[in-house]
Write an enzyme that holds these catalytic residues in place. Sequence first.
Site, PDB file in Angstrom:
ATOM      1  N   PRO A 138      -1.012  13.086   8.033  1.00 15.46           N
ATOM      2  CA  PRO A 138       0.444  13.237   8.146  1.00 15.46           C
ATOM      3  C   PRO A 138       1.193  11.980   7.696  1.00 15.46           C
ATOM      4  CG  PRO A 138      -0.610  14.190  10.063  1.00 15.46           C
ATOM      5  CD  PRO A 138      -1.694  13.499   9.277  1.00 15.46           C
ATOM      6  N   TYR A 139       0.669  10.805   8.030  1.00 11.40           N
ATOM      7  CA  TYR A 139       1.323   9.566   7.589  1.00 11.40           C
ATOM      8  C   TYR A 139       1.444   9.535   6.067  1.00 11.40           C
ATOM      9  CZ  TYR A 139       1.801   4.672   6.246  1.00 11.40           C
ATOM     10  OH  TYR A 139       2.219   3.516   5.656  1.00 11.40           O
ATOM     11  N   ALA A 140       0.346   9.788   5.381  1.00  8.81           N
ATOM     12  CA  ALA A 140       0.350   9.763   3.917  1.00  8.81           C
ATOM     13  C   ALA A 140       1.317  10.799   3.354  1.00  8.81           C
ATOM     14  CB  ALA A 140      -1.056  10.005   3.392  1.00  8.81           C
ATOM     15  N   THR A 142       4.022  11.939   4.782  1.00  4.31           N
ATOM     16  CA  THR A 142       5.415  11.504   4.983  1.00  4.31           C
ATOM     17  C   THR A 142       5.822  10.479   3.931  1.00  4.31           C
ATOM     18  OG1 THR A 142       4.881   9.695   6.551  1.00  4.31           O
ATOM     19  CG2 THR A 142       5.292  11.893   7.483  1.00  4.31           C
TER      20      THR A 142
END
Length: 310
Positions: A138-140, A142
């Site tokens: 999810p970080y990547a 975003t």
Amino acid sequence: MDSKPLSVLVTGSSGFIGSHVVRRLCAAGHKVTGYDLIPPEDDFPDGSLYLVGDIRTGRLPHQGIDAVVHLAALAGVRPSLDRPFDYFATNVTGTLRLLDHCRFHGIGRFVFASSSSVYGPESPLPFSEDGPTDPCSPYALTKLQGEQWGRLYARHHGLRFVALRFFSVWGPGQRPDLALECFRRRIEAGQPLEIHGDGTQRRDLTHVSDVARAVELAVRWPGPGAVALNVGTGRNHSVLDMVDAAAKNAAALHFPGSGFTNFTPVLTKNTPNPADVPETRASLVAVGRELGWTPSVFFPNGPISDVKKV
């Protein structure tokens, strides 16, 4: 590039990268307004200003601002697997709010802290900006969405948007959860090190001083439009190399001048994490062409920790 000093809003200004960026921009003659949820650990340079605020809900400054350097984010690929909604709210909604703030107030320059994690395990090495992206967390995701929103605002609203894809930043002041500092602290405490995989995974390790210099250059990018640029070294090192460097750094900090040069850490190897990619390495062609930037510090030839913060 234009040499006129700018008034720059830096979000995430109290963080690891943010604190270095603030000092670099001030040293270059820019007027800096820092914006963060937490106060800076050290005093801001003379002539700069710190404001407390949340990019999702807080009042954003605009008077006299020429450029935004957007570093504020929830960080880390692994914790994002358990907190996707939090990461989306901060990293995507917060970024969109800042972009629209720039549109509404006529702020024409935007530098966005993206990440090498937008690439994936199938992306060919070295990672190139015109190659495929395949976020594994999810970080990547975003970060890639932040880039896409920036391109959209550049297209429709004339914003000069630069996404800098940082590769594994290290150096003095790094967060305790980052690998090198985590390794060093656990080694000093006599605790075993936990790594995911067998330690042969490789990372392009980029010194924070070079990252701050890239941000300074990106603030002046002449445009037009939007661009994504890698900020790495074009080299990579294994996790085991990082463990060895952390052990040597721990010895140097713990026993300065004694001649003792290394600890022998105990390693615990866990299964690979699905949010990680096996190897990263940056192509530097585009960043050299667009910003004239090349790295100057290569791992492990630089300070890992700031003795004041140990």
